[in-house]
Design an enzyme around this catalytic site. Structure first.
Site, PDB file in Angstrom:
ATOM      1  N   HIS A 107      23.259  78.991   2.145  1.00  0.00           N
ATOM      2  CA  HIS A 107      22.321  78.233   3.237  1.00  0.00           C
ATOM      3  C   HIS A 107      21.009  78.056   2.612  1.00  0.00           C
ATOM      4  O   HIS A 107      20.613  78.669   1.935  1.00  0.00           O
ATOM      5  CB  HIS A 107      22.515  79.084   4.523  1.00  0.00           C
ATOM      6  CG  HIS A 107      21.790  79.923   4.587  1.00  0.00           C
ATOM      7  ND1 HIS A 107      22.331  81.329   4.028  1.00  0.00           N
ATOM      8  CD2 HIS A 107      20.504  80.524   5.254  1.00  0.00           C
ATOM      9  CE1 HIS A 107      21.355  82.235   4.027  1.00  0.00           C
ATOM     10  NE2 HIS A 107      20.337  81.830   4.587  1.00  0.00           N
ATOM     11  N   HIS A 121      14.781  77.200   0.101  1.00  0.00           N
ATOM     12  CA  HIS A 121      15.728  77.693  -1.197  1.00  0.00           C
ATOM     13  C   HIS A 121      16.983  78.330  -0.396  1.00  0.00           C
ATOM     14  O   HIS A 121      17.047  78.127   0.832  1.00  0.00           O
ATOM     15  CB  HIS A 121      14.975  78.768  -1.798  1.00  0.00           C
ATOM     16  CG  HIS A 121      14.731  79.983  -0.685  1.00  0.00           C
ATOM     17  ND1 HIS A 121      13.529  80.053   0.053  1.00  0.00           N
ATOM     18  CD2 HIS A 121      15.616  81.013  -0.556  1.00  0.00           C
ATOM     19  CE1 HIS A 121      13.713  81.015   0.779  1.00  0.00           C
ATOM     20  NE2 HIS A 121      14.810  81.690   0.297  1.00  0.00           N
TER      21      HIS A 121
HETATM   22  P1  A2P Z   1      17.299  83.417   3.838  1.00  0.00           P
HETATM   23  O1  A2P Z   1      17.905  83.260   2.302  1.00  0.00           O
HETATM   24  O2  A2P Z   1      18.197  83.414   4.650  1.00  0.00           O
HETATM   25  O3  A2P Z   1      16.177  82.496   3.891  1.00  0.00           O
HETATM   26  P2  A2P Z   1      11.876  87.935   2.866  1.00  0.00           P
HETATM   27  O4  A2P Z   1      10.891  86.881   2.990  1.00  0.00           O
HETATM   28  O5  A2P Z   1      12.197  88.362   4.546  1.00  0.00           O
HETATM   29  O6  A2P Z   1      11.571  89.189   2.288  1.00  0.00           O
HETATM   30  O7  A2P Z   1      13.176  87.212   2.519  1.00  0.00           O
HETATM   31  C1  A2P Z   1      13.119  86.513   1.430  1.00  0.00           C
HETATM   32  C2  A2P Z   1      14.567  85.834   1.110  1.00  0.00           C
HETATM   33  O8  A2P Z   1      15.607  86.588   0.988  1.00  0.00           O
HETATM   34  C3  A2P Z   1      14.750  84.841   2.406  1.00  0.00           C
HETATM   35  O9  A2P Z   1      15.050  83.789   1.953  1.00  0.00           O
HETATM   36  C4  A2P Z   1      15.909  85.582   3.274  1.00  0.00           C
HETATM   37  O10 A2P Z   1      16.747  85.098   3.943  1.00  0.00           O
HETATM   38  C5  A2P Z   1      16.526  86.577   2.149  1.00  0.00           C
HETATM   39  N1  A2P Z   1      16.828  87.680   2.761  1.00  0.00           N
HETATM   40  C6  A2P Z   1      16.215  88.787   3.470  1.00  0.00           C
HETATM   41  N2  A2P Z   1      16.625  89.794   3.732  1.00  0.00           N
HETATM   42  C7  A2P Z   1      17.863  89.765   3.121  1.00  0.00           C
HETATM   43  C8  A2P Z   1      19.069  90.597   3.311  1.00  0.00           C
HETATM   44  N3  A2P Z   1      19.153  91.801   4.018  1.00  0.00           N
HETATM   45  N4  A2P Z   1      20.327  90.019   2.748  1.00  0.00           N
HETATM   46  C9  A2P Z   1      20.253  88.761   2.224  1.00  0.00           C
HETATM   47  N5  A2P Z   1      19.196  87.921   2.096  1.00  0.00           N
HETATM   48  C10 A2P Z   1      17.990  88.437   2.785  1.00  0.00           C
END
Ligand code: A2P
Length: 184
Positions: free
Chosen positions: A115, A69
């Site tokens: 991304h 995603h």
């Molecule tokens: P990404 O979009 O780069 O994959 P998690 O599984 O760690 O709870 O995170 C859920 C999603 O949200 C993941 O897709 C992750 O990164 C994104 N994410 C996690 N923490 C943050 C943050 N502090 N800021 C922005 N995006 C985040």
């Protein structure tokens, strides 16, 4: 009230659909296979593995977590700044503050952080990939082009130092996607 506080998701984003999703996974595995054989990549491997002097199998090194995603807004159930505003504004796709988390990246256009995380090394949280992307964009904005290391079938591979590699695709990879949210 309490209900209002819990009604926001962990995050909003675009979720990649089949069969493009599987094709992207295959393409990234093929890319890692080729990367593994490049002398120029091996030369800088230490920047990556923090000096651990052992063989690294890249296809095993990166682990993917959950569905592919592209996060548009990480809300953390409402705890994140701007989460409520984002959820309430149906026309705003990219939040205003996502680029501000990295020094030198705050003047990049909205959505620059967009991304799809394909995988992370063990112990690395997925949030890191967006920060890495912003760091490379900030370095580029500062006028640095990176060192062109290899012309690959997929695109040009450049090195930006400190373990930062960038593959600029020759052709964009298109995929259908569904906008949704995850409550976790
Ligand atoms: P990404 O979009 O780069 O994959 P998690 O599984 O760690 O709870 O995170 C859920 C999603 O949200 C993941 O897709 C992750 O990164 C994104 N994410 C996690 N923490 C943050 C943050 N502090 N800021 C922005 N995006 C985040």
């Amino acid at each position: 009230g309490q209900l209002e506080g819990t009604s926001l998701p962990l995050f909003f984003g675009w979720f990649l659909l089949s069969p493009a999703k599987e094709k992207i996974c295959c393409t990234s595995m093929d890319f890692l296979k080729t990367l593994d054989t490049l002398e120029a990549f091996k030369k800088h491997l230490n920047d990556f593995t923090q000096g651990a002097d052992k063989e690294v199998d890249l296809e095993q090194y990166f682990k993917s977590k959950g569905p592919l995603h592209c996060t548009t807004k990480f809300c953390n159930y409402g705890k994140e700044d701007g989460a409520k505003e984002y959820a309430q504004n149906p026309l705003l796709l990219w939040p205003a503050d996502a680029e501000k988390e990295v020094e030198g990246a705050s003047s990049l256009p909205l959505g620059s952080r967009a991304h799809v995380t394909l995988g992370c090394a063990e112990g690395v949280e997925p949030v890191q990939t967006g920060l890495d992307l912003l760091e490379i964009l900030a370095v580029q904005q500062g006028g640095q082009k990176g060192e062109l290391v290899e012309e690959m079938e997929l695109g040009s591979l450049s090195y930006y130092g400190e373990g930062r590699w960038l593959l600029s695709l020759r052709e964009p990879i298109r995929t259908p996607a569904c906008f949704s949210s995850v409550y976790g």
